[in-house]
Motif scaffolding. Structure first.
Motif, PDB file in Angstrom:
ATOM      1  N   LEU A 100       0.822  -1.219   0.000  1.00 59.80           N
ATOM      2  CA  LEU A 100       0.000   0.000   0.000  1.00 59.80           C
ATOM      3  C   LEU A 100       0.853   1.266   0.000  1.00 59.80           C
ATOM      4  CD1 LEU A 100      -2.751   1.447   0.192  1.00 59.80           C
ATOM      5  CD2 LEU A 100      -2.604   1.159   2.686  1.00 59.80           C
ATOM      6  N   GLU A 101       1.801   1.346   0.874  1.00 56.73           N
ATOM      7  CA  GLU A 101       2.631   2.552   0.957  1.00 56.73           C
ATOM      8  C   GLU A 101       3.448   2.738  -0.313  1.00 56.73           C
ATOM      9  OE1 GLU A 101       5.210   5.205   3.949  1.00 56.73           O
ATOM     10  OE2 GLU A 101       4.035   3.517   4.675  1.00 56.73           O
ATOM     11  N   THR A 102       3.974   1.675  -0.863  1.00 52.98           N
ATOM     12  CA  THR A 102       4.747   1.752  -2.111  1.00 52.98           C
ATOM     13  C   THR A 102       3.888   2.307  -3.238  1.00 52.98           C
ATOM     14  OG1 THR A 102       6.100  -0.124  -1.425  1.00 52.98           O
ATOM     15  CG2 THR A 102       6.090   0.397  -3.776  1.00 52.98           C
ATOM     16  N   VAL A 103       2.665   1.827  -3.331  1.00 53.41           N
ATOM     17  CA  VAL A 103       1.747   2.308  -4.369  1.00 53.41           C
ATOM     18  C   VAL A 103       1.399   3.773  -4.121  1.00 53.41           C
ATOM     19  CG1 VAL A 103      -0.555   2.051  -5.371  1.00 53.41           C
ATOM     20  CG2 VAL A 103       0.855   0.027  -4.940  1.00 53.41           C
ATOM     21  N   SER A 104       1.131   4.121  -2.889  1.00 51.22           N
ATOM     22  CA  SER A 104       0.811   5.515  -2.575  1.00 51.22           C
ATOM     23  C   SER A 104       1.950   6.445  -2.991  1.00 51.22           C
ATOM     24  CB  SER A 104       0.515   5.659  -1.084  1.00 51.22           C
ATOM     25  OG  SER A 104       0.113   6.975  -0.800  1.00 51.22           O
TER      26      SER A 104
END
Length: 137
Positions: free
Chosen positions: A48-52
């Motif tokens: 999730l954080e990588t995509v964000s």
């Protein structure tokens, strides 16, 4: 077509697709892309954080809108620290579509964590953000 094949996509493929996101950007196309990335993230919460980060702090506000609304519908799975970070980064933006997105994200999360959203609304936000965020309060 992408949404129907979301389970087949790797993170690298999502990164490659991100160059297409700003093409002919408007709220409807951006929100459709957001759904693609959000659906993938629900299947791969560890990313999730990588995509964000693909969308945060970008000059193009449409990309930032995706970061802000990425967790819509995540309910208890919402990463509150990430949500706080992305909405705070754009708190002073005068862009209508950003303020609307922040309000939308807060309103959605208010269904899960009303006290956190109420605390957020004690901070300085635009009238549009406040109106959108407090719809269910």
């Amino acid at each position: 077509m992408i949404q129907q094949n979301i389970k087949r996509l790797s993170l690298d493929e999502l990164v490659e697709l991100s160059v297409l996101v700003p093409e002919k950007a408007w709220w409807d196309t951006i929100d459709a892309w957001r759904k693609v990335y959000a659906t993938w993230c629900k299947l791969h919460m560890e990313q999730l954080e990588t995509v964000s980060l693909l969308f945060e702090k970008k000059e193009d506000f449409w990309l930032r809108r995706i970061a802000i609304t990425l967790q819509l519908g995540f309910k208890e799975a919402t990463n509150q620290l990430l949500l706080d970070r992305v909405i705070t980064e754009d708190r002073s933006s005068k862009e209508f579509f950003i303020q609307k997105a922040i309000g939308w994200a807060l309103r959605d999360y208010s269904k899960t964590n009303v006290s956190w959203v109420k605390e957020q609304l004690t901070k300085e936000w635009s009238a549009l953000t406040r109106r959108e965020a407090s719809k269910y309060l």
